[in-house]
Design an enzyme around this catalytic site. Structure first.
Site, PDB file in Angstrom:
ATOM      1  N   ASN A  91       0.806  -1.226   0.000  1.00  0.00           N
ATOM      2  CA  ASN A  91       0.000   0.000   0.000  1.00  0.00           C
ATOM      3  C   ASN A  91       0.840   1.278   0.000  1.00  0.00           C
ATOM      4  O   ASN A  91       0.392   2.304  -0.511  1.00  0.00           O
ATOM      5  CB  ASN A  91      -0.917  -0.035   1.246  1.00  0.00           C
ATOM      6  CG  ASN A  91      -1.507   1.308   1.575  1.00  0.00           C
ATOM      7  OD1 ASN A  91      -2.421   1.775   0.896  1.00  0.00           O
ATOM      8  ND2 ASN A  91      -0.982   1.968   2.613  1.00  0.00           N
ATOM      9  N   TYR A 156       3.181   9.069 -12.147  1.00  0.00           N
ATOM     10  CA  TYR A 156       2.195   8.319 -11.348  1.00  0.00           C
ATOM     11  C   TYR A 156       1.384   7.401 -12.254  1.00  0.00           C
ATOM     12  O   TYR A 156       1.143   6.241 -11.917  1.00  0.00           O
ATOM     13  CB  TYR A 156       1.301   9.326 -10.617  1.00  0.00           C
ATOM     14  CG  TYR A 156       0.461   8.738  -9.493  1.00  0.00           C
ATOM     15  CD1 TYR A 156       1.046   8.185  -8.360  1.00  0.00           C
ATOM     16  CD2 TYR A 156      -0.939   8.770  -9.544  1.00  0.00           C
ATOM     17  CE1 TYR A 156       0.271   7.669  -7.329  1.00  0.00           C
ATOM     18  CE2 TYR A 156      -1.721   8.265  -8.515  1.00  0.00           C
ATOM     19  CZ  TYR A 156      -1.106   7.718  -7.408  1.00  0.00           C
ATOM     20  OH  TYR A 156      -1.876   7.213  -6.382  1.00  0.00           O
ATOM     21  N   PRO A 194      -4.357  12.141   3.499  1.00  0.00           N
ATOM     22  CA  PRO A 194      -3.425  13.265   3.295  1.00  0.00           C
ATOM     23  C   PRO A 194      -2.874  13.367   1.873  1.00  0.00           C
ATOM     24  O   PRO A 194      -2.455  14.447   1.442  1.00  0.00           O
ATOM     25  CB  PRO A 194      -2.305  12.971   4.305  1.00  0.00           C
ATOM     26  CG  PRO A 194      -2.973  12.200   5.387  1.00  0.00           C
ATOM     27  CD  PRO A 194      -4.020  11.356   4.705  1.00  0.00           C
TER      28      PRO A 194
HETATM   29  N1  LIG Z   1      -6.001   8.611  -1.346  1.00  0.00           N
HETATM   30  C1  LIG Z   1      -6.166   8.561  -2.651  1.00  0.00           C
HETATM   31  O1  LIG Z   1      -6.847   9.391  -3.253  1.00  0.00           O
HETATM   32  C2  LIG Z   1      -5.553   7.430  -3.458  1.00  0.00           C
HETATM   33  C3  LIG Z   1      -6.100   7.153  -4.710  1.00  0.00           C
HETATM   34  C4  LIG Z   1      -5.540   6.133  -5.478  1.00  0.00           C
HETATM   35  C5  LIG Z   1      -4.469   5.395  -4.973  1.00  0.00           C
HETATM   36  N2  LIG Z   1      -3.959   5.698  -3.744  1.00  0.00           N
HETATM   37  C6  LIG Z   1      -2.824   4.900  -3.273  1.00  0.00           C
HETATM   38  O2  LIG Z   1      -3.107   4.396  -1.989  1.00  0.00           O
HETATM   39  C7  LIG Z   1      -1.888   4.168  -1.277  1.00  0.00           C
HETATM   40  C8  LIG Z   1      -1.992   4.783   0.106  1.00  0.00           C
HETATM   41  O3  LIG Z   1      -2.122   6.184  -0.032  1.00  0.00           O
HETATM   42  P1  LIG Z   1      -2.848   7.127   1.017  1.00  0.00           P
HETATM   43  O4  LIG Z   1      -3.956   7.795   0.310  1.00  0.00           O
HETATM   44  O5  LIG Z   1      -3.143   6.397   2.284  1.00  0.00           O
HETATM   45  O6  LIG Z   1      -1.684   8.206   1.214  1.00  0.00           O
HETATM   46  P2  LIG Z   1      -0.910   8.715   2.512  1.00  0.00           P
HETATM   47  O7  LIG Z   1       0.084   9.680   2.002  1.00  0.00           O
HETATM   48  O8  LIG Z   1      -1.881   9.153   3.537  1.00  0.00           O
HETATM   49  O9  LIG Z   1      -0.181   7.402   3.063  1.00  0.00           O
HETATM   50  C9  LIG Z   1       0.916   6.829   2.416  1.00  0.00           C
HETATM   51  C10 LIG Z   1       1.806   6.198   3.478  1.00  0.00           C
HETATM   52  O10 LIG Z   1       2.939   5.613   2.808  1.00  0.00           O
HETATM   53  C11 LIG Z   1       4.090   5.905   3.570  1.00  0.00           C
HETATM   54  N3  LIG Z   1       5.299   5.863   2.743  1.00  0.00           N
HETATM   55  C12 LIG Z   1       5.690   6.751   1.787  1.00  0.00           C
HETATM   56  N4  LIG Z   1       6.884   6.397   1.302  1.00  0.00           N
HETATM   57  C13 LIG Z   1       7.259   5.265   1.948  1.00  0.00           C
HETATM   58  C14 LIG Z   1       8.403   4.435   1.901  1.00  0.00           C
HETATM   59  N5  LIG Z   1       9.433   4.685   1.079  1.00  0.00           N
HETATM   60  N6  LIG Z   1       8.441   3.343   2.701  1.00  0.00           N
HETATM   61  C15 LIG Z   1       7.416   3.074   3.540  1.00  0.00           C
HETATM   62  N7  LIG Z   1       6.332   3.837   3.661  1.00  0.00           N
HETATM   63  C16 LIG Z   1       6.253   4.923   2.868  1.00  0.00           C
HETATM   64  C17 LIG Z   1       3.834   7.294   4.149  1.00  0.00           C
HETATM   65  O11 LIG Z   1       4.667   7.561   5.279  1.00  0.00           O
HETATM   66  C18 LIG Z   1       2.357   7.214   4.489  1.00  0.00           C
HETATM   67  O12 LIG Z   1       2.126   6.757   5.802  1.00  0.00           O
HETATM   68  C19 LIG Z   1      -0.774   4.771  -2.158  1.00  0.00           C
HETATM   69  O13 LIG Z   1      -0.136   3.730  -2.879  1.00  0.00           O
HETATM   70  C20 LIG Z   1      -1.529   5.685  -3.098  1.00  0.00           C
HETATM   71  O14 LIG Z   1      -0.865   5.885  -4.322  1.00  0.00           O
HETATM   72  C21 LIG Z   1      -4.485   6.688  -2.973  1.00  0.00           C
END
Ligand SMILES: NC(=O)c1ccc[n+]([C@@H]2O[C@H](COP(=O)([O-])OP(=O)(O)OC[C@H]3O[C@@H](n4cnc5c(N)ncnc54)[C@H](O)[C@@H]3O)[C@@H](O)[C@H]2O)c1
Length: 257
Positions: A91, A156, A194
């Protein structure tokens, strides 16, 4: 009995946002969860909140998913604490903006390193644990951006499309090898975590910024982390035992247009 009772789940990026929500929902349904994150303190806080409701259900591990040695130690520590690993949720990820004219090579590399390379490194290292704890499930968090493009999301788009297709390759390898290990990808649209804050700010911030994002979504709202979490519960549980090499769009209809 919960829907995922007995499951031992390794979640990357578990400190906040979607990963933290998955940790809560899976533990609420009986799973043990290892929350790993580059933000080790954040992972600890989330694990503590889960353990308040379900004592002993969660552990936290500081873990940068781009580092092979950290994957090795995090997987070992999680397996020791949970008695194995049966579900891997890749994730952790970052979102980046830039077009073919503005994107830097450094940003392109970083996005692929965190969003794609980490899944290759981690899933390869997790395979022995998953094979020892079948039925297994690998859940890769892609995005609608892996299926539909935007001129400002070059890196992305590329990274999340790679996650989509590599999930199918992993799934087919496992099936043909006779392993009871499934692999699927999940594709959320803008979901309230976030990671979307900069996008809301780009649109003018607050309600106005949110409205601009929502305009593109047929169901006319942002996703909530739980909307994605219900899909994760299904894919982590044996309810999805015949489902592999599939993509799950949690997108309010956006990709149908
Ligand atoms: N929220 C959205 O709108 C959305 C939509 C589509 C996909 N996503 C995907 O969902 C996943 C989770 O995103 P989110 O929305 O919870 O974002 P977020 O930024 O709230 O959480 C992402 C987490 O990943 C951690 N992270 C970043 N780089 C890292 C690394 N090198 N090693 C370990 N941890 C690391 C961060 O510290 C954070 O806790 C991501 O892959 C994102 O691309 C999110």
């Amino acid at each position: 009995m919960g829907r995922v009772a007995g499951k031992k789940v390794f979640i990357t990026g578990g400190a906040q946002g979607l990963g933290a929500c998955f940790g809560h929902m899976l533990a609420d349904e009986g799973a043990k969860v290892a929350l790993t994150d580059i933000n080790g303190e954040g992972a600890k806080k989330t694990a503590a909140a889960i353990n308040e409701k379900h004592p002993g259900a969660a552990i936290a591990i500081a873990h940068d998913v781009t580092k092979k040695d950290q994957w090795e130690s995090a997987l070992g520590e999680a397996a020791e604490a949970m008695g194995g690993i049966s579900v891997l949720i890749n994730n952790a990820g970052i979102g980046t903006a830039g077009s073919i004219e503005t994107e830097s090579y450094e940003n392109w590399r970083l996005t692929h390193e965190i969003d794609v390379d980490s899944i290759f490194i981690g899933t390869q290292l997790a395979m022995p644990y998953l094979k020892d704890n079948q039925p297994g499930s690998i859940i890769n968090i892609s995005s609608v951006a892996g299926l539909i493009a935007d001129g400002m999301m070059l890196s992305y788009n590329s990274a999340k499309a790679a996650v989509w297709m590599m999930s199918k390759s992993i799934a087919l390898h496992c099936a043909r090898s006779g392993y009871d290990i499934r692999c699927n990808s999940v594709h959320p649209v803008f979901t309230r975590t976030p990671i979307v804050d900069p996008l809301i700010a780009l649109g003018g911030g607050g309600e106005e910024g949110e409205k601009k994002l929502v305009r593109q979504i047929p169901l006319k709202r942002l996703g909530e982390p739980e909307d994605v979490g219900y899909c994760i519960l299904y894919l982590a549980s044996d309810e999805s035992r015949f489902v592999t090499a599939s993509e799950f769009k949690i997108d309010g209809g956006i990709t149908a247009q």
